[in-house]
Design a protein around this motif. Structure first.
Motif, short mmCIF file in Angstrom:
data_model
loop_
_atom_site.label_atom_id
_atom_site.label_comp_id
_atom_site.label_asym_id
_atom_site.label_seq_id
_atom_site.Cartn_x
_atom_site.Cartn_y
_atom_site.Cartn_z
N THR B 73 39.44 43.17 46.80
CA THR B 73 40.52 42.17 46.87
C THR B 73 41.86 42.88 46.77
O THR B 73 42.60 42.71 45.79
CB THR B 73 40.38 41.14 45.73
OG1 THR B 73 40.33 41.86 44.49
CG2 THR B 73 39.13 40.30 45.86
N GLU B 75 45.55 43.55 46.98
CA GLU B 75 46.74 42.71 47.02
C GLU B 75 47.81 43.45 47.83
O GLU B 75 47.93 44.66 47.74
CB GLU B 75 47.28 42.49 45.59
CG GLU B 75 46.23 42.06 44.58
CD GLU B 75 46.18 40.56 44.36
OE1 GLU B 75 46.84 39.84 45.12
OE2 GLU B 75 45.46 40.14 43.45
N VAL B 79 50.69 41.45 41.60
CA VAL B 79 51.06 40.08 41.21
C VAL B 79 52.10 40.16 40.10
O VAL B 79 51.89 40.84 39.09
CB VAL B 79 49.81 39.31 40.72
CG1 VAL B 79 50.20 37.94 40.17
CG2 VAL B 79 48.81 39.17 41.85
N ALA B 133 48.11 37.52 36.75
CA ALA B 133 47.04 38.09 37.59
C ALA B 133 45.68 37.83 36.92
O ALA B 133 45.53 38.06 35.72
CB ALA B 133 47.26 39.59 37.75
N PHE B 187 41.03 34.48 45.16
CA PHE B 187 41.65 35.38 46.14
C PHE B 187 41.43 34.85 47.56
O PHE B 187 42.34 34.82 48.39
CB PHE B 187 41.05 36.78 45.99
CG PHE B 187 41.74 37.81 46.84
CD1 PHE B 187 42.87 38.46 46.39
CD2 PHE B 187 41.24 38.14 48.10
CE1 PHE B 187 43.51 39.40 47.18
CE2 PHE B 187 41.87 39.07 48.89
CZ PHE B 187 43.01 39.71 48.43
N ALA B 192 45.62 35.74 46.92
CA ALA B 192 46.02 36.61 45.79
C ALA B 192 45.29 36.15 44.54
O ALA B 192 45.02 34.96 44.39
CB ALA B 192 47.52 36.53 45.56
N ASP B 194 46.09 35.29 41.66
CA ASP B 194 47.27 34.90 40.89
C ASP B 194 47.07 33.49 40.35
O ASP B 194 46.96 32.53 41.11
CB ASP B 194 48.50 34.96 41.81
CG ASP B 194 49.79 34.72 41.05
OD1 ASP B 194 49.72 34.35 39.87
OD2 ASP B 194 50.86 34.91 41.65
#
Lengths: 487, 202
Positions: B73, B75, B79, B133, B187, B192, B194
């Motif tokens: 994942t 990014e 984040v 995150a 994600f 994201a 987040d």
């Protein structure tokens, strides 16, 4: 191994084995495996509950296994709700359009997790050790978080994530309390934390009190006591209906039993009054936080979630008062709440099929458009409100009377006032549900209602029996055994 | 355990509170757990040796799992947390000092170890509360568990129960596994890991 230990093993092994088989069996046989496994698991739970409740004065207290009246009551409740949840699951799965996993694995993952959760839940009241109980409670988080987020919708992901992180963090705090207790044990190891030896820890009154506070504060995050209940409304709202029933009717009281046993075990060191006051504090605060929400026009599942917060508060108050009257009320409340709350959650599947907008709005006028569904929801909500002659009315009267008997008139009075306010809030929701203006003209669609009729019949009989039990329970051996606890 | 080692563990924990990169944070909690395992192995008792093996296995398993998730994942950019690193560090240190003041003597082998335990728990709680995150929040929980592992290693009389050590390690790996399932779905849903994309985590 004694007969009771063998029975306790069967109570945990039956759902655990079903979880394994459901996870690997061919897809077409998974629902049948679930039904057979659920019946076997519930039968084992019923047998253990019958043995434990029939001889409450003679509990089996081993180092690692405990079969006592409180454990028997909880195992019986878990077995009953587990069976009903497994039976109503096909109706939920038939209506659910999304899932956290790919469609071909949906049934395997759902039933595998459901039965794993059931097995872990059933082990919590039977474990004879605080450390073991903590491990099991933490493990229930892993299994149930995936079930909470099972639909895979963003809100369900949020609810599952919040539940996982907040309860894991809370249980970390509880573990610190356990470490403090272990530090004061005369000899290390798991034995030092057994329920029967926990009272012998020599950590000092002050340190034991801090350990107890940390333990209860941590467990509160899992029980859903205010002010650490943040995850509860979201998780109960977003989980599949059969899982919400297990979370509310079985998980919360099972973890509460760990808090109850810790209170009983540590009372000789920190003082009975102090141990009980902490529980009373959590109970009163939970009631005070929950009641205003019961007055809001909340969506059905969210209303039931805040009702869980209220009822866990009531049970905490009863345990905190600690008199035979209050404890009889607690036993009745745990059983009555489980039946009514599970029925309420099971009604969600037909409700959302009948009125899809109920997912975000309060349920209104359901009895006008779908009388059977309205009756099911009305029975659930009326019972949860404490409408006479429901068993929850009787249990709340017993708990408040127990508070006066315990010499806590102000607390009991405040609890009675809050319960009355909560009743009025839920009564308003009940009137809206039965006689309010309906949002839909659809009189037919209500998937899963046929199966729910049978469960409603069983629930009505169970609730009537529980109300009748309120008359003999306070003076029974069972209430005395529950007051004595494991010590 | 020497006071210096305890403060190294605390410093690594504070690093987790302030760093931005997920891989660095994973490295810090892993180093912490391995140092703890090494310290337990150094002690002569059998139960502490078992605790050390459980801790080391847990550390390696978690590091492998979390780094695998980080690589799956990726990014575009780290984040951002709503709270600046310096403010996070300040809140974490303040909470650690408050806990040290509030909690009485625990009964561990040294007062330094007790302060270290409370500091790591405070840092973990602050990480969960202030980072948005998803993986950093999981690392906050791991940080708390590392603090509790320090307490278990420093218990007088041979440490805590082997069964509990193993159970805690297994439970933590299970929770981390479930968290990574959620992280990957979040994600995939929002692009994201987040939590600010979720409605309201706090």
């Amino acid at each position: 191994m004694t007969d009771r230990e063998t029975l306790a093993l069967a109570v945990v092994a039956a759902p655990a084995l079903t979880a394994l088989v459901a996870a690997v069996a061919p897809r077409r046989v998974v629902p049948a495996v679930a039904v057979v496994g659920a019946i076997a698991s519930a039968a084992a739970a019923a047998a253990l509950a019958a043995v434990a409740l029939a001889q409450p004065a003679h509990p089996f207290i081993g180092r690692y296994v405990v079969v006592d009246a409180a454990g028997g009551l909880l195992v019986g409740v878990i077995g009953l709700v587990g069976l009903a949840s497994a039976l109503v699951s096909p109706a939920y799965l038939a209506t659910a359009s999304t899932a956290l996993v790919r469609p071909s694995r949906r049934l395997h993952v759902y039933y595998g997790l459901l039965f794993a959760f059931w097995a872990l839940l059933a082990a919590v009241p039977l474990i004879g050790n605080l450390g073991g109980a903590w491990l099991l409670v933490e493990a229930t988080t892993a299994a149930s978080a995936l079930l909470v987020g099972f639909s895979g919708r963003p809100r369900a992901l949020e609810a599952g994530w919040k539940y996982l992180i907040l309860t894991s963090l809370g249980l970390g705090v509880a573990l610190l309390g356990i470490v403090l207790l272990a530090a004061g044990a005369a000899h290390g190891g798991l034995d030092a934390l057994s329920w029967r030896d926990l009272g012998d820890v020599r950590a000092g009154t002050h340190t034991t009190l801090v350990a107890y506070l940390l333990l209860l504060a941590g467990l509160a995050s899992k029980i859903g006591w205010a002010p650490v209940h943040n995850w509860l409304p979201d998780a109960h709202s977003e989980a599949p209906a059969p899982v919400s029933a297990l979370l509310s009717a079985a998980l919360l009281p099972a973890v509460l039993l760990v808090a109850w046993r810790s209170s009983q075990a540590l009372a000789p060191t920190i003082g009975r009054s102090t141990a009980q006051s902490v529980l009373v504090g959590f109970g009163l605060l939970s009631l005070a936080v929950a009641v205003p929400f019961l007055w809001l026009h909340l969506p059905w599942k969210r209303l039931l979630a805040y009702s869980s917060l209220e009822h866990m508060g009531v049970i905490a108050l009863g345990v905190g008062f600690g008199t035979p009257l209050a404890i009889a009320g607690v036993a009745l409340h745990i059983a009555g709440h489980a039946v009514a709350k599970a029925l309420g959650f099971y009604a969600t599947t037909p409700l959302l099929g009948h009125e899809p907008r109920a997912v975000g709005h309060a349920a209104r006028g359901i009895a006008r458009t779908q009388p059977t569904l309205g009756a099911v929801m009305g029975i659930s909500l009326g019972t949860l409100a404490g409408l006479p002659p429901s068993p929850l009315f009787a249990s709340e009267v017993l708990i408040v009377a127990g508070g006066f008997a315990a010499g806590r008139p102000w607390t009991a009075g405040a609890a009675a006032a809050l319960l009355a306010l909560g009743f009025l809030g839920l009564a308003q929701a009940l009137i809206e549900l039965l006689a309010g203006k309906a949002r839909t003209r659809n009189r037919h669609a209500a998937p899963g209602l046929r199966g729910l009729r049978l469960l409603t019949g069983v629930s009505i009989i169970s609730l009537a029996l529980l109300t009748a039990a309120a008359f003999w329970l306070p003076n029974s051996d069972l209430a005395q055994a529950l007051v004595r606890g494991i010590g | 355990m020497s006071g210096g080692l305890v403060w190294v563990l605390v410093a690594l924990g504070l690093g987790v509170v302030v760093v931005r990169r997920r891989t660095i944070a994973v490295g810090l909690v892993t180093a912490q757990a391995l140092l703890l395992a090494g310290s337990a192995l150094n002690a002569a008792t059998a139960s502490k040796a078992t605790a050390a093996v459980a801790l080391a296995t847990r550390a390696v398993a978690l590091a492998t799992l979390l780094l695998l998730v980080v690589s799956r994942t990726r990014e575009g950019r780290p984040v951002r947390s709503g709270v600046a690193p310096l403010a996070r560090g300040g809140v974490a240190v303040a909470l650690a000092l408050a806990l040290t003041w509030l909690v009485p003597v625990i009964g561990l082998e040294s007062r330094n170890a007790e302060r270290g335990v409370l500091a790591l728990i405070a840092f973990g709680a602050v990480t969960v509360a202030t980072r948005s995150a998803t993986l950093h929040q999981v690392l906050g929980v791991v940080l708390v568990e590392n603090g509790l592992a320090l307490a278990a290693v420093e218990l007088p009389g041979g440490g805590s129960s082997v069964a509990i050590e193993l159970g805690v390690a297994l439970d933590l790996i299970l929770v981390a596994l479930v968290a990574t399932v959620f992280h990957e779905r979040i994600f995939a849903e929002f692009g994201a890991g987040d939590t600010t994309h979720l409605r309201s985590l706090r």
